[in-house]
Each structure stands twice: as C-alpha cells, then as structure tokens.
Design a protein around this motif. Structure first.
Motif, PDB file in Angstrom:
ATOM      1  N   THR A 156     -10.439   8.125  -0.681  1.00  0.00           N
ATOM      2  CA  THR A 156      -9.697   8.148  -1.944  1.00  0.00           C
ATOM      3  C   THR A 156      -9.235   6.732  -2.295  1.00  0.00           C
TER       4      THR A 156
ATOM      5  N   GLU B  32     -10.453   4.151  -5.323  1.00  0.00           N
ATOM      6  CA  GLU B  32      -9.499   3.445  -6.204  1.00  0.00           C
ATOM      7  C   GLU B  32      -9.775   1.942  -6.194  1.00  0.00           C
TER       8      GLU B  32
ATOM      9  N   ALA C 185     -10.229  14.461  -5.451  1.00  0.00           N
ATOM     10  CA  ALA C 185      -9.988  13.038  -5.175  1.00  0.00           C
ATOM     11  C   ALA C 185     -10.847  12.130  -6.057  1.00  0.00           C
TER      12      ALA C 185
ATOM     13  N   HIS D  55      -8.929  11.956  -9.283  1.00  0.00           N
ATOM     14  CA  HIS D  55      -7.598  11.377  -9.035  1.00  0.00           C
ATOM     15  C   HIS D  55      -7.674   9.862  -8.821  1.00  0.00           C
ATOM     16  N   ALA D  56      -8.714   9.401  -8.153  1.00  0.00           N
ATOM     17  CA  ALA D  56      -8.830   7.969  -7.870  1.00  0.00           C
ATOM     18  C   ALA D  56      -8.870   7.164  -9.173  1.00  0.00           C
TER      19      ALA D  56
ATOM     20  N   GLN E 243      -7.639   8.529 -12.335  1.00  0.00           N
ATOM     21  CA  GLN E 243      -6.404   8.833 -13.067  1.00  0.00           C
ATOM     22  C   GLN E 243      -5.201   8.080 -12.476  1.00  0.00           C
ATOM     23  N   TRP E 244      -5.211   7.893 -11.181  1.00  0.00           N
ATOM     24  CA  TRP E 244      -4.129   7.170 -10.487  1.00  0.00           C
ATOM     25  C   TRP E 244      -3.948   5.773 -11.099  1.00  0.00           C
ATOM     26  N   GLN E 245      -5.067   5.242 -11.644  1.00  0.00           N
ATOM     27  CA  GLN E 245      -5.023   3.905 -12.254  1.00  0.00           C
ATOM     28  C   GLN E 245      -5.057   4.000 -13.776  1.00  0.00           C
ATOM     29  N   GLU E 246      -4.737   5.188 -14.272  1.00  0.00           N
ATOM     30  CA  GLU E 246      -4.713   5.437 -15.707  1.00  0.00           C
ATOM     31  C   GLU E 246      -6.067   5.198 -16.367  1.00  0.00           C
TER      32      GLU E 246
ATOM     33  N   THR F  15      -3.599  -3.525  -2.331  1.00  0.00           N
ATOM     34  CA  THR F  15      -2.920  -2.386  -1.741  1.00  0.00           C
ATOM     35  C   THR F  15      -3.205  -2.418  -0.244  1.00  0.00           C
TER      36      THR F  15
END
Ligand code: T4K
Length: 402
Positions: A77, A81, A102, A105-106, A108-111, A240
């Motif tokens: 995941t 990202e 995932a 999400h990977a 969407q997590w970063q818009e 990160t």
C-alpha cells in the motif's frame, strides 16, 4: 463424505474439518534458515534502514524479475502511494474497481481521484476497450492490476498510455513469479508494485517492493521511502517511512529459497481442484495459461446461480459451516465501499461486468498448509451441494425466515 442433507453442518451435521481452513494461510519456508538469519541480524545489531538483508533481497528480486531496480518496502500500500507520487500522478487515475481496496486507497490518500473502469469478464482484469472513454484533461495515469496473477493486456494499456501521454503503473500484488508472453511480471509499464503480505504467495510477514527500469524514478522512490533524505543531513523532498525491516527481509530471503516448492504445491493443489470440480453445471474454476509461469495462488470459482440453482453466498454459507473459510474476494467492489460509494453513487452503471463478477466470485483455500485429500473432501462437498441444489436452496431459505 456427506451422504444426506442432514449431514451438512449448516443443517446441524458435524463440520467436515475440525480446524478452520483459511484462504491466505502463509507459506513458510525453512525455519532453521530463517532462525539463523534472525540470529545473524541480532548479532549485527542492524535491524532496519537499508540493512544487508534488505539489500540482498533487492538484488535477488531484481535479478529474478529481470529489472534494473527493486526497492523493498514495508508493504504494497505504501509502495503504491510512493510510486504514484514519484511518477507525479495527480488529478485522476484510471483503475479497476475489481481489486483489493488498497489499490484505490493508495491514490485517494493523496487526493488523486480513482476513476473506476470496468473489467473483461473472462480475464477479470481492467478492460482496455473501456479506458479511453474515461480519459479527461485531468487524467494523469492508468493503474492496472494483474488480478489472480494473470497479467493485464499490457500491450493494449501501454499503447493507450503512450497515445494519451499517461503514466502506466501496475499493482502486481498477486503476480509474483508470473510471466506475460514469457516475460516476468515486474518490468512492465513505468513501475510495478508487489505485495509480500503474509497471505501472498511470497511473503516477508509484511512487505512489498517496487520494480522499475527507470533510474531516475528508482532514485526518487528510494528517497521518498526514507523521509526524502538524499544524504545524511539533506532532505530534498517530502518523504515518508516506507522502509522494510531486516526481519522481514530475512523472511523474504527464506521464502525465496522455497519458491519452486511453493509453486509446485500450489500447482498440485490447483490440479486437484480442477479434477474435483470438473463438469459441475453453473460452476467455473478460473484457469491459468499453461504456456506462462503462474504461482497458482488463487483458487477462484464463479458461481452462476441461474444454471446451478445455488447462489455464491449460499455456497459460502455451506462451506463456512464446514469450517472451510472461503472468501468473497473481491466483494462488493471498491466502488461500493466508502468513500467511493458516496463520491460516485452511480458508478455501478458503468461497471456492469464488475457488478456481475462481484456477485458470483469466491476463493477457496490453497497453499502449503493444505493437503490433496483435504481438497478432494472440499470438492466432494461442493459437488454434493450442487447435486442437491434445489432442496438445499429451499431449506436455507426456510432457515433464513426462522
Ligand atoms: N493490491 C492488491 C491487489 C492486494 O490484494 C493487496 C493486499 C494490496 C494491494 C495491498 O498489499 P499490502 O499493503 O497488504 O502489502 C488481506 C491482506 O491483509 C491483504 O494484504 C491482501 N491484499 C488481501 C487480499 O487480503 P484481509 O483483510 O482480507 O485479511 P484477513 O486478516 O481477513 O486475512 C485473510 C485470511 O488469511 C484469513 O482467513 C486469515 C488468514 N491468515 C491471515 C494472516 C495475516 C492467516 O492464516 N495467517 C496470517 O498470518 O486482507
């Protein structure tokens, strides 16, 4: 072997198995080798941060997959990202909804907005014929998923990406040691991301990796994995923590030694299922192209209720009662999960094949924790259930009403 309906555990009989059989039971390699590596690691007092086991694993994997760079990660995941970010993806990215959450999400997590594309009902992979109508001025990339390890139509996706100047990356979480046209998955598109989660064919407890042939991209991914550091005291970007620990790499190296054995066991299991489930009306076991290398990690059934008289969910109910913990991967489709369902309440209208498949697909247990006699028992139970679909269906609906 069940001889009458009352013997089925869902109607009060004794479960077929004393202990639950899981989908995703980890493959475990040579314990002594793993323990020896862990002892080395402790003696060295080097536990994470690009340690010697991580470096060795990266080299071995890059050579196995025939790619220039392998960057090991804490999980797939975070690897997805970091890869999306390093590729400069933003705006919208086209992705299948028939995947593990995932993948979306990977983004969407970063818009980054995941724009869901329908699948090919035969391959279960993103349908290249449906991509171009989804491309807008905001589209920056395509994220394909090699579902069940069966590679996407890589050439068609590559040609669309080139025509529209889009980046192309793959979620190869399922496709470790699988080939496409004889070439190992890992080197396609701009980058490919693998998962080494415990439930995957090849595991490092938790873990993952990005494979790429692009030097610049590999450098960016390495920096981002380590907080954006480019030197001891120099940070040049937002980063990160995506690092793989040494104990995970030790498990990865140990798993790698047993790769051939894992494949052989999975292939043997797949064949036992194929024989045991042959010629059952309304039931289809997905197949693997014998000309390619496959990891055979996924035993995937499609249940056609109109032909079989039994729904997928009824079959799952029967199996669970017998302690066979079949899973409805991927159900209900990422577009039906939040926040995507609220963002795109009508997505199902453009995803007819995804909608159909998520209603009829299920996965059965396999891997080194399962024996052929277990599989034969599972198949006999499934055959018995389909042969008696009408009375079972009726009894289940009566039970439902009680
Ligand atoms: N892309 C795709 C296409 C993926 O399938 C995945 C992961 C990813 C990306 C993301 O990769 P990672 O970030 O995880 O590296 C599981 C896994 O947690 C997940 O990794 C996997 N896909 C997904 C398909 O399955 P759950 O929530 O279904 O897991 P859970 O806890 O229900 O376990 C599944 C079954 O495995 C259970 O019956 C128990 C059994 N199990 C599990 C573990 C962890 C064991 O027997 N032993 C174990 O150690 O998500």
């Amino acid at each position: 072997m069940k001889k009458n309906l009352k013997e089925l555990a869902c109607f009060g009989g004794t479960p077929l198995f004393p202990e639950p059989l899981h989908v995703g039971r980890p493959n475990i390699g040579n314990r002594d080798h793993l323990m020896a590596r862990i002892t080395d690691m402790l003696d060295r007092r080097w536990l994470t941060n690009d340690g010697p086991f991580v470096k060795e694993l990266e080299q071995r994997l890059a050579s196995l997959m025939g790619v220039k760079h392998c960057v090991a990660m804490c999980n797939a995941t975070v690897a997805l990202e970091i890869t999306a970010r390093s590729l400069g993806l933003r705006g919208e990215v086209i992705v299948p909804s028939f995947t593990f959450v995932a993948t979306a999400h990977a983004l969407q997590w970063q818009e980054i907005t995941p724009v869901f594309c329908d699948i090919d009902p035969v391959t279960h992979n993103i349908d290249p014929r449906k991509i171009e109508s989804l491309i807008t001025p905001r589209t920056t990339g395509i994220l394909g998923v090699h579902v069940w390890g069966r590679a996407c139509d890589v050439e068609a996706l590559q040609s669309i990406a080139e025509r529209h100047k889009l980046k192309l990356m793959f979620d190869a979480a399922h496709a470790f040691a699988c080939t496409h046209n004889g070439k190992m998955v890992g080197g396609f598109g701009d980058a490919e991301v693998f998962s080494f989660h415990a439930t995957k064919f090849f595991n490092s407890f938790e873990g993952g990796a990005v494979m790429t042939n692009n030097d610049d991209l590999a450098r960016k991914i390495r920096e981002m994995r380590n907080f954006g550091f480019a030197g001891v005291d120099t940070v040049i970007n937002v980063g990160t923590n995506g690092k793989m620990s040494e104990v995970s790499a030790a498990m990865g190296l140990t798993s790698l030694e047993s790769l051939d054995e894992f494949i052989e066991v999975n292939r043997r299991n797949y064949q036992a299922y194929a024989e045991g489930l042959a010629n059952i009306a309304g039931l289809r076991l997905i197949d693997y192209d014998a000309r390619e290398s496959n990891n055979y990690q996924y035993i995937v059934l499609e249940v056609d209720e109109s032909e079989s008289g039994l729904s997928r969910d009824e079959l799952v109910h029967i199996l669970h009662a017998e302690r066979i913990l079949a899973r409805r991967y991927f159900y209900p489709g990422v577009h039906q999960m939040e926040p995507y369902h609220s963002y795109f309440p009508n997505a199902r209208l453009v995803l007819p094949e995804t909608e159909k498949l998520t209603g009829k697909v299920l996965q059965l247990p396999t891997g080194t924790a399962l024996s052929v006699p277990d599989i034969q028992d599972i198949c006999a139970l499934i055959r018995f259930s389909f042969e008696n679909s009408a009375p079972i269906h009726e009894l289940l609906s009566i039970k439902d009403k009680e």
